[in-house]
Design a protein around this motif. Sequence first.
Motif, short mmCIF file in Angstrom:
data_model
loop_
_atom_site.label_atom_id
_atom_site.label_comp_id
_atom_site.label_asym_id
_atom_site.label_seq_id
_atom_site.Cartn_x
_atom_site.Cartn_y
_atom_site.Cartn_z
N LYS A 43 -25.37 27.28 26.86
CA LYS A 43 -24.30 27.47 27.84
C LYS A 43 -24.92 27.88 29.16
O LYS A 43 -25.97 28.52 29.21
CB LYS A 43 -23.33 28.58 27.37
CG LYS A 43 -22.65 28.28 26.05
CD LYS A 43 -21.63 27.19 26.19
CE LYS A 43 -20.89 26.99 24.88
NZ LYS A 43 -19.99 25.87 24.92
N ASN A 80 -19.86 28.05 30.31
CA ASN A 80 -19.47 26.68 30.05
C ASN A 80 -20.69 25.82 29.83
O ASN A 80 -21.81 26.23 30.12
CB ASN A 80 -18.64 26.11 31.21
CG ASN A 80 -17.21 26.59 31.18
OD1 ASN A 80 -16.59 26.63 30.13
ND2 ASN A 80 -16.69 26.98 32.33
N SER A 81 -20.48 24.61 29.36
CA SER A 81 -21.61 23.72 29.14
C SER A 81 -22.03 23.04 30.44
O SER A 81 -21.20 22.83 31.33
CB SER A 81 -21.25 22.65 28.10
OG SER A 81 -20.35 21.71 28.64
N ARG A 83 -22.82 20.04 30.60
CA ARG A 83 -22.16 18.74 30.55
C ARG A 83 -20.79 18.79 31.23
O ARG A 83 -20.40 17.89 31.96
CB ARG A 83 -22.00 18.26 29.12
CG ARG A 83 -21.32 16.89 29.04
CD ARG A 83 -21.34 16.36 27.65
NE ARG A 83 -22.75 16.16 27.32
CZ ARG A 83 -23.17 15.70 26.16
NH1 ARG A 83 -22.32 15.41 25.22
NH2 ARG A 83 -24.44 15.53 25.92
N LYS A 84 -20.06 19.89 31.02
CA LYS A 84 -18.74 20.04 31.65
C LYS A 84 -18.89 20.07 33.17
O LYS A 84 -18.12 19.44 33.90
CB LYS A 84 -18.04 21.31 31.16
CG LYS A 84 -16.68 21.51 31.79
CD LYS A 84 -15.98 22.75 31.28
CE LYS A 84 -14.65 22.90 32.00
NZ LYS A 84 -14.01 24.14 31.76
N LEU A 85 -19.88 20.80 33.65
CA LEU A 85 -20.13 20.87 35.09
C LEU A 85 -20.51 19.49 35.63
O LEU A 85 -19.99 19.06 36.65
CB LEU A 85 -21.24 21.89 35.39
CG LEU A 85 -21.61 22.07 36.85
CD1 LEU A 85 -20.45 22.64 37.65
CD2 LEU A 85 -22.83 22.97 36.97
N ASN A 87 -19.72 16.58 34.38
CA ASN A 87 -18.54 15.72 34.33
C ASN A 87 -17.57 16.03 35.47
O ASN A 87 -17.01 15.13 36.09
CB ASN A 87 -17.82 15.84 32.99
CG ASN A 87 -18.58 15.20 31.86
OD1 ASN A 87 -19.46 14.37 32.08
ND2 ASN A 87 -18.28 15.60 30.65
N GLU A 88 -17.37 17.32 35.73
CA GLU A 88 -16.45 17.71 36.80
C GLU A 88 -16.95 17.23 38.15
O GLU A 88 -16.19 16.70 38.96
CB GLU A 88 -16.24 19.22 36.82
CG GLU A 88 -15.20 19.63 37.82
CD GLU A 88 -14.67 21.04 37.63
OE1 GLU A 88 -14.07 21.55 38.59
OE2 GLU A 88 -14.84 21.61 36.54
#
Length: 118
Positions: A43, A80-81, A83-85, A87-88
């Motif tokens: 994370k 958060n991951s 990957r989420k950052l 993607n956003e």
Amino acid sequence: MNGCLKSLVVLALLAFSMSALAGKAHLGFTVHYTLKRSAFDAKLDHVVVTKVKENSPAMRAGLMPGDVIEVLNGAVVSGNSARKLDNEMGAVQPGDTVKMTVLRSGKRIAIRMVAVES
């Protein structure tokens, strides 16, 4: 030893450019991030701005190298991951407003920038 591994913060030598990841949009800053690794995943720990391009939306908004991004578009970044950052930021389009709260010299600062065509 296993407990040590769970709490070990690993410096990620992965740097990514928000401007490169932002779809067809350009924000003009680069970050490095550190990760907290546990037995099952990694994370985000800290996301630190390392470079701000001259005359970019980020520079006009007041973002500076050394700023630690705490909140991005209403979501807390730490925990958060990556990957989420990714993607956003990849979903950012020209004309989109990106809002963040950064920590600079112990103070929280609100930053708001509008992405431009890259």
